[in-house]
Motif scaffolding. Structure first.
Motif, PDB file in Angstrom:
ATOM      1  N   UNK A  68       0.870  -1.176   0.000  1.00 40.44           N
ATOM      2  CA  UNK A  68       0.000   0.000   0.000  1.00 40.44           C
ATOM      3  C   UNK A  68       0.905   1.223   0.000  1.00 40.44           C
ATOM      4  N   UNK A  69       0.399   2.312  -0.551  1.00 36.21           N
ATOM      5  CA  UNK A  69       1.214   3.520  -0.601  1.00 36.21           C
ATOM      6  C   UNK A  69       1.337   4.136   0.791  1.00 36.21           C
ATOM      7  N   UNK A  70       2.546   4.548   1.195  1.00 39.71           N
ATOM      8  CA  UNK A  70       2.740   5.131   2.526  1.00 39.71           C
ATOM      9  C   UNK A  70       1.852   6.342   2.819  1.00 39.71           C
ATOM     10  N   UNK A  71       1.603   7.184   1.826  1.00 35.85           N
ATOM     11  CA  UNK A  71       0.742   8.352   2.055  1.00 35.85           C
ATOM     12  C   UNK A  71      -0.670   7.899   2.403  1.00 35.85           C
ATOM     13  N   UNK A  72      -1.160   6.868   1.729  1.00 39.24           N
ATOM     14  CA  UNK A  72      -2.491   6.342   2.054  1.00 39.24           C
ATOM     15  C   UNK A  72      -2.514   5.772   3.462  1.00 39.24           C
ATOM     16  N   UNK A  73      -1.479   5.047   3.842  1.00 40.87           N
ATOM     17  CA  UNK A  73      -1.418   4.473   5.185  1.00 40.87           C
ATOM     18  C   UNK A  73      -1.378   5.577   6.235  1.00 40.87           C
ATOM     19  N   UNK A  74      -0.595   6.617   6.006  1.00 44.95           N
ATOM     20  CA  UNK A  74      -0.531   7.748   6.942  1.00 44.95           C
ATOM     21  C   UNK A  74      -1.909   8.378   7.090  1.00 44.95           C
ATOM     22  N   UNK A  75      -2.617   8.569   6.003  1.00 43.35           N
ATOM     23  CA  UNK A  75      -3.956   9.168   6.057  1.00 43.35           C
ATOM     24  C   UNK A  75      -4.938   8.256   6.784  1.00 43.35           C
ATOM     25  N   UNK A  76      -4.847   6.945   6.541  1.00 47.09           N
ATOM     26  CA  UNK A  76      -5.709   5.985   7.245  1.00 47.09           C
ATOM     27  C   UNK A  76      -5.470   6.081   8.746  1.00 47.09           C
ATOM     28  N   UNK A  77      -4.210   5.996   9.145  1.00 48.60           N
ATOM     29  CA  UNK A  77      -3.882   6.019  10.565  1.00 48.60           C
ATOM     30  C   UNK A  77      -4.254   7.352  11.213  1.00 48.60           C
ATOM     31  N   UNK A  78      -4.005   8.460  10.534  1.00 45.59           N
ATOM     32  CA  UNK A  78      -4.337   9.771  11.097  1.00 45.59           C
ATOM     33  C   UNK A  78      -5.834   9.891  11.357  1.00 45.59           C
ATOM     34  N   UNK A  79      -6.643   9.475  10.391  1.00 38.89           N
ATOM     35  CA  UNK A  79      -8.104   9.542  10.570  1.00 38.89           C
ATOM     36  C   UNK A  79      -8.571   8.629  11.693  1.00 38.89           C
ATOM     37  N   UNK A  80      -8.072   7.388  11.725  1.00 36.92           N
ATOM     38  CA  UNK A  80      -8.494   6.456  12.768  1.00 36.92           C
ATOM     39  C   UNK A  80      -8.060   6.925  14.158  1.00 36.92           C
ATOM     40  N   UNK A  81      -6.828   7.409  14.270  1.00 39.17           N
ATOM     41  CA  UNK A  81      -6.360   7.892  15.571  1.00 39.17           C
ATOM     42  C   UNK A  81      -7.112   9.142  16.012  1.00 39.17           C
ATOM     43  N   UNK A  82      -7.378  10.066  15.090  1.00 42.03           N
ATOM     44  CA  UNK A  82      -8.146  11.266  15.447  1.00 42.03           C
ATOM     45  C   UNK A  82      -9.535  10.883  15.966  1.00 42.03           C
ATOM     46  N   UNK A  83     -10.207   9.970  15.259  1.00 39.63           N
ATOM     47  CA  UNK A  83     -11.536   9.517  15.702  1.00 39.63           C
ATOM     48  C   UNK A  83     -11.456   8.853  17.070  1.00 39.63           C
ATOM     49  N   UNK A  84     -10.465   7.982  17.264  1.00 45.84           N
ATOM     50  CA  UNK A  84     -10.339   7.247  18.521  1.00 45.84           C
ATOM     51  C   UNK A  84     -10.036   8.186  19.685  1.00 45.84           C
ATOM     52  N   UNK A  85      -9.155   9.151  19.473  1.00 46.44           N
ATOM     53  CA  UNK A  85      -8.817  10.115  20.531  1.00 46.44           C
ATOM     54  C   UNK A  85     -10.033  10.956  20.902  1.00 46.44           C
ATOM     55  N   UNK A  86     -10.777  11.381  19.909  1.00 43.33           N
ATOM     56  CA  UNK A  86     -11.990  12.169  20.167  1.00 43.33           C
ATOM     57  C   UNK A  86     -13.004  11.339  20.952  1.00 43.33           C
TER      58      UNK A  86
END
Length: 163
Positions: A68-86
């Motif tokens: 998978x492309x690293x930029x896509x993985x970074x975006x996936x993780x950023x969105x999931x972590x932001x949602x989880x932290x909220x």
């Protein structure tokens, strides 16, 4: 500058580098190739989230290379972590796990929040929509369930990079 300012400037530089990678991903199609070192990207994503989140973020990651492309993985993780932290709230707990299966890499983001559908309506819908599109683009899967921390667990599977 003192140590605290140096650390903050390093975080800003790291975030600027991620933004430049995302811009390059869209502007230069030749840069749209993988693989991704999921353990490294998970650690970086957690460090970035920790700079904004006062709760606890744990990372448990095996070495895994995903197709998978690293930029896509970074975006996936950023969105999931932001949602989880909220969802977990300022005194909550978030866990990011990365595991390697036979043919699939697995990333799980779990939180101690109230669980899917029990929090404020619609908060996570845009982030999860973005995640779903990125996961599909990389031939992966997305599953949601209850976390052992009490909240939501979102699992993303991606193809493992051929050895």
């Amino acid at each position: 500058p003192g140590p605290a300012l140096r650390a903050r400037l390093r975080q800003i530089a790291d975030e600027a580098s991620r933004i430049a990678d995302i811009c390059g991903h869209f502007l230069d199609p030749a840069r749209r190739t993988g693989p991704s070192d999921l353990r490294m990207l998970a650690a970086d994503a957690a460090d970035s989230a920790r700079s904004r989140y006062p709760g606890i973020i744990d990372v448990v990651a095996e070495p895994v290379m995903a197709a998978a492309h690293p930029v896509d993985v970074v975006r996936i993780l950023a969105n999931l972590l932001d949602n989880a932290c909220r969802a977990a709230g300022p005194e909550g707990r978030v866990r990011l796990a990365v595991e390697r299966g036979e043919e699939r890499a697995l990333m799980i983001v779990a939180d101690s929040g109230p669980g899917f559908g029990n929090g404020e309506s619609g908060q996570a819908s845009l982030g999860l929509g973005i995640v779903a599109a990125l996961v599909r683009r990389n031939n992966g899967g997305l599953h949601m369930g209850t976390s052992d921390l009490g909240g939501l667990a979102v699992a993303v599977t991606l193809p493992v990079e051929a050895r």
